[in-house]
Design a protein around this motif. Sequence first.
Motif, PDB file in Angstrom:
ATOM      1  N   ALA A 278       8.683 -10.463 -14.059  1.00 30.34           N
ATOM      2  CA  ALA A 278       8.348  -9.274 -13.267  1.00 30.34           C
ATOM      3  C   ALA A 278       9.467  -8.903 -12.300  1.00 30.34           C
ATOM      4  CB  ALA A 278       7.046  -9.490 -12.503  1.00 30.34           C
ATOM      5  N   GLN A 279      10.170  -9.900 -11.797  1.00 32.21           N
ATOM      6  CA  GLN A 279      11.285  -9.676 -10.881  1.00 32.21           C
ATOM      7  C   GLN A 279      12.427 -10.592 -11.323  1.00 32.21           C
ATOM      8  OE1 GLN A 279       9.913 -10.122  -6.795  1.00 32.21           O
ATOM      9  NE2 GLN A 279       8.589  -8.342  -6.980  1.00 32.21           N
TER      10      GLN A 279
ATOM     11  N   PHE B 285      16.504 -14.568   0.759  1.00 32.46           N
ATOM     12  CA  PHE B 285      16.633 -14.385  -0.676  1.00 32.46           C
ATOM     13  C   PHE B 285      15.692 -13.234  -1.005  1.00 32.46           C
ATOM     14  CE2 PHE B 285      17.566 -18.927  -0.213  1.00 32.46           C
ATOM     15  CZ  PHE B 285      18.759 -19.022  -0.912  1.00 32.46           C
ATOM     16  N   VAL B 286      16.107 -12.339  -1.891  1.00 32.83           N
ATOM     17  CA  VAL B 286      15.290 -11.185  -2.254  1.00 32.83           C
ATOM     18  C   VAL B 286      15.224 -11.115  -3.764  1.00 32.83           C
ATOM     19  CG1 VAL B 286      14.993  -8.689  -2.029  1.00 32.83           C
ATOM     20  CG2 VAL B 286      16.123  -9.970  -0.193  1.00 32.83           C
TER      21      VAL B 286
ATOM     22  N   ALA C  82      17.051  -6.603   3.646  1.00 31.94           N
ATOM     23  CA  ALA C  82      16.804  -6.580   2.201  1.00 31.94           C
ATOM     24  C   ALA C  82      17.063  -5.191   1.620  1.00 31.94           C
ATOM     25  CB  ALA C  82      15.371  -7.026   1.912  1.00 31.94           C
ATOM     26  N   LEU C  83      16.624  -4.153   2.315  1.00 34.70           N
ATOM     27  CA  LEU C  83      16.842  -2.787   1.833  1.00 34.70           C
ATOM     28  C   LEU C  83      18.332  -2.434   1.797  1.00 34.70           C
ATOM     29  CD1 LEU C  83      13.928  -0.925   3.637  1.00 34.70           C
ATOM     30  CD2 LEU C  83      14.131  -1.381   1.179  1.00 34.70           C
ATOM     31  N   ARG C  84      19.073  -2.828   2.841  1.00 34.74           N
ATOM     32  CA  ARG C  84      20.520  -2.575   2.864  1.00 34.74           C
ATOM     33  C   ARG C  84      21.197  -3.288   1.694  1.00 34.74           C
ATOM     34  NH1 ARG C  84      19.954  -3.018   8.329  1.00 34.74           N
ATOM     35  NH2 ARG C  84      20.509  -5.201   8.311  1.00 34.74           N
ATOM     36  N   ALA C  85      20.838  -4.535   1.480  1.00 35.34           N
ATOM     37  CA  ALA C  85      21.446  -5.312   0.387  1.00 35.34           C
ATOM     38  C   ALA C  85      21.070  -4.724  -0.965  1.00 35.34           C
ATOM     39  CB  ALA C  85      21.000  -6.776   0.477  1.00 35.34           C
ATOM     40  N   ARG C  86      19.812  -4.329  -1.128  1.00 34.61           N
ATOM     41  CA  ARG C  86      19.381  -3.719  -2.393  1.00 34.61           C
ATOM     42  C   ARG C  86      20.155  -2.436  -2.658  1.00 34.61           C
ATOM     43  NH1 ARG C  86      13.881  -0.705  -2.574  1.00 34.61           N
ATOM     44  NH2 ARG C  86      15.268   0.758  -1.556  1.00 34.61           N
TER      45      ARG C  86
ATOM     46  N   MET D 179      10.238  -5.692  -4.695  1.00 37.50           N
ATOM     47  CA  MET D 179      11.029  -6.815  -4.206  1.00 37.50           C
ATOM     48  C   MET D 179      10.149  -7.758  -3.404  1.00 37.50           C
ATOM     49  SD  MET D 179      13.465  -5.130  -1.337  1.00 37.50           S
ATOM     50  CE  MET D 179      12.820  -4.378   0.121  1.00 37.50           C
ATOM     51  N   THR D 180      10.568  -9.003  -3.391  1.00 40.47           N
ATOM     52  CA  THR D 180       9.905 -10.025  -2.596  1.00 40.47           C
ATOM     53  C   THR D 180      10.967 -10.644  -1.703  1.00 40.47           C
ATOM     54  OG1 THR D 180       8.353 -10.472  -4.400  1.00 40.47           O
ATOM     55  CG2 THR D 180       8.546 -12.150  -2.669  1.00 40.47           C
ATOM     56  N   ILE D 181      10.677 -10.686  -0.412  1.00 40.05           N
ATOM     57  CA  ILE D 181      11.627 -11.208   0.568  1.00 40.05           C
ATOM     58  C   ILE D 181      11.224 -12.626   0.936  1.00 40.05           C
ATOM     59  CG2 ILE D 181      12.625 -10.864   2.862  1.00 40.05           C
ATOM     60  CD1 ILE D 181      11.787  -7.863   2.537  1.00 40.05           C
TER      61      ILE D 181
END
Length: 176
Positions: free
Chosen positions: A125-126, A136-137, A24-28, A148-150
């Motif tokens: 909020a997101q 999905f993030v 998720a961090l890489r994609a973000r 973020m929510t994973i």
Amino acid sequence: MDMSVEQVPVRLAYRITTADVAQALRARDARVPAGRRKRMLTAGFAVLLLTLGGVAALGDGPVGKPLLIAGCGVLLLALTLFGPQLTARAFAGLLAKAGETTAVVDATGLQVSTTDTQTRINWAAQPMYMETADTFVTLSVAKRAVAMTILPKRGAQGPAEVERLRALLDANLNRL
């Protein structure tokens, strides 16, 4: 009575792993402008330090300082490449403590429950989401801190539930 996709909630049950967080961090970082800037600046500064270290090593001065400069460049380059994994590993204890996670996604947002917490996240909020190979993030739009929510796909009951979740997210959020 025919219920639309948005009326039927999607339930997921899973344990968040460090691999989920790293992905998720890489994609973000790849899709959010602030993340791309951070990666480019860090990599650029690493190359600059490596170049300065190399140029300094060509001179007649002591070898220690050029090696230190180049070493800092290597460290920055490593952080650029492995930063998401290192950050995810820092959360390992919290992830283990959270235990089993349950998420319910419906037309109003997400409700995420762990062993100790229960959080309701409205779509506002997101308002963005991205899809990776395994998750999905959902993401906030705050410039300073990105929430973020994973939602791991393995938490769904099957491919049909993953498709319903994607449809719910597409109907309510902006896809990155």
